[in-house]
Design an enzyme around this catalytic site. Sequence first.
Site, PDB file in Angstrom:
ATOM      1  N   LYS A 191      34.105  39.904  47.122  1.00  0.00           N
ATOM      2  CA  LYS A 191      34.544  41.156  46.518  1.00  0.00           C
ATOM      3  C   LYS A 191      34.929  40.897  45.068  1.00  0.00           C
ATOM      4  CE  LYS A 191      38.978  40.100  48.428  1.00  0.00           C
ATOM      5  NZ  LYS A 191      38.458  38.742  48.607  1.00  0.00           N
ATOM      6  N   TYR A 197      42.220  44.028  45.853  1.00  0.00           N
ATOM      7  CA  TYR A 197      43.270  43.800  46.856  1.00  0.00           C
ATOM      8  C   TYR A 197      44.222  44.987  46.933  1.00  0.00           C
ATOM      9  CZ  TYR A 197      41.701  38.969  46.942  1.00  0.00           C
ATOM     10  OH  TYR A 197      40.945  37.833  47.087  1.00  0.00           O
TER      11      TYR A 197
END
Lengths: 374, 374
Positions: free
Chosen positions: A109, A192
């Site tokens: 990611k 996150y």
Amino acid sequence: MARERRRERGRRTVGYAVVGLGHIAQAAVLPAFEHARGTSRLAALVSGDATKRKAIGKRHGVPTFGYEDLDDVFAREDVDAVYIALPNTEHAACAVRAARAGVHVLTEKPMATSEEDCRAMIAAAEEGGVKLMVAYRLHFDPATLETVELVRAGKLGEPRFFSSDFSYQVEPGNIRTDARLGGGAIWDLGPYCVNAARYLFGAEPIEVFAMEALARDRRFHGVPEAWSVTLRFPDERLATLTCSFGAAPVDTCRLVGTKGDVRLEPAFEYVGSLVRHLTIDERTRTKKYPPSDQFAPELVHFSRCVLEDREPEPDGWEGLADVRIIEAALRSARERQPVRLEPIERRRRPRAEQAMHRPPVAKAGVVHAQAPSQ
Amino acid sequence: MARERRRERGRRTVGYAVVGLGHIAQAAVLPAFEHARGTSRLAALVSGDATKRKAIGKRHGVPTFGYEDLDDVFAREDVDAVYIALPNTEHAACAVRAARAGVHVLTEKPMATSEEDCRAMIAAAEEGGVKLMVAYRLHFDPATLETVELVRAGKLGEPRFFSSDFSYQVEPGNIRTDARLGGGAIWDLGPYCVNAARYLFGAEPIEVFAMEALARDRRFHGVPEAWSVTLRFPDERLATLTCSFGAAPVDTCRLVGTKGDVRLEPAFEYVGSLVRHLTIDERTRTKKYPPSDQFAPELVHFSRCVLEDREPEPDGWEGLADVRIIEAALRSARERQPVRLEPIERRRRPRAEQAMHRPPVAKAGVVHAQAPSQ
């Protein structure tokens, strides 16, 4: 067809080519194969750096290749999947190439640096008949999933607002400081915080505003130092977050509901313990989770999805959901106004059943790669 | 002239009329006079509620008055100062009236609900030759001031970003739920967060953005439930804060510098202990401050300023500095865009020398008034 060929093999373990041998690959992904042995097998390493290839290939006893050999790697009989640990801007091209070759895609990611690239990756995976997963390691983490479950169970009442701070001092020369490679704290740390807001609210934001703090020193090459982002979620819920590459390490998120609040601190790291502070009726209980290998569960889950023909969670749409928010945040900061987000529906969310604990990995020596911070 | 008259008295203690006998006046301001005896004296009580007047007047042994008698109160020989604990929208008119009568003004925060009103208050105090102070109790609080000092001394390196969450469940019927009285979490809780960002950065913001979360239940009368605010400070510093009346109690602020961070939690409350978590080089030290009476120091400081003809800190400009930010935040939320703030200079900031500890007050029975939350 590549797809048929792959399916016919009937192998019991999934062979991975790990592409990109930066710090995260060496320190976390490669050691994780030890803890994923029943389902996952390291089959090949790909790097542009001959020194890395030699040293790391020898350590793991697998063949190594340069980027010019990528199609040959994807054509190998023992390669079923790719783990993409390239710079953020290069995830999409590699994923599309793998998918077209019938190779399943597990990518770090952020999934990509534009919603358009995410859609191309999803389309390529569908067309190639391969699985696509984004490496959200916390979707398998017990601290995270227990928190998601207690929120979902209503222990905090209705979730009302979220806040998160995530920062560290980035090392000079790190690729995360380079705008051309998709650098910047919002791409590195933002996923996150944004992902946490989404899984804790179990919802998608409908508006985003961001303010950026420009770089003040020579570590940064075309990227700001920090961003503060506000997200509006449906039902009058708000989230704020700050991501910075120019401040001391802070790693926390909090969800406040009508009846209680939960704070994770550390919330996002992968080396030490995550700690949860749950306050209900003004009584706080603290729970420290043991350190664990957060990467092996990703391999195990993805391999099982490949072997059993199931859809991974987190899938490509999950990765896209964060990327579109970050892209909108960047646009907001540039245009100095809030940006509306199209309502989208996500039915799949991380669930308690995904929790998997593996012991922490031994600290690996890292070759020609640098931790993002000291 | 009123001003001459006041100065000629040469009293050694300052006599206060406390105007408005809501919860904060009864629970905190009136009991504080016990701890401020050397400098401050309760001289009169003013309330629109006859039951309160009777019970509280008797308890404190001072004469009581209705609002219709306000000019008579201000004309009394034994009244030198007023402590304004009225609804937010009524601070300005009362302050101006007192100042014109030569009565020194100590007013609860927010100072007023518009910058214009703040300017009128400052002008009236100058014209009336009286002192004007805004009741920022944390400007005398050891936990707060030690934190301000350690930031100023560079213990955290350069301050880079600030975050704060402040929330509770407001009680139905509380005046803080009424837009006409200057209600709303941003007026009640916002001054703490905004003031903290300003004293920790030692600077004034230059841009503000706010998103509001509308009320979802019948407790709220024309005010939203919550706000998330982003502030831009000079030198690429950012602050985020969320204030909510519709969530469980959370009370925290954090400043992150280039070398370390400090988190106060609780940060703003006046009943229990404030706790500071200071992290430098990844080592966290926690310091719990003993509970204290945070109101007596305000009285002592203000009385000394009156008696010694010194300018109080926090003064009217300090109150105005927060009000203009909150006003801009409200405009930002309404217009859905960031609002630039005129650069202003503040030379006076809370300093360590202002710290004053007084033992906590006994819990007072409260008449016809309701705590803002249970």
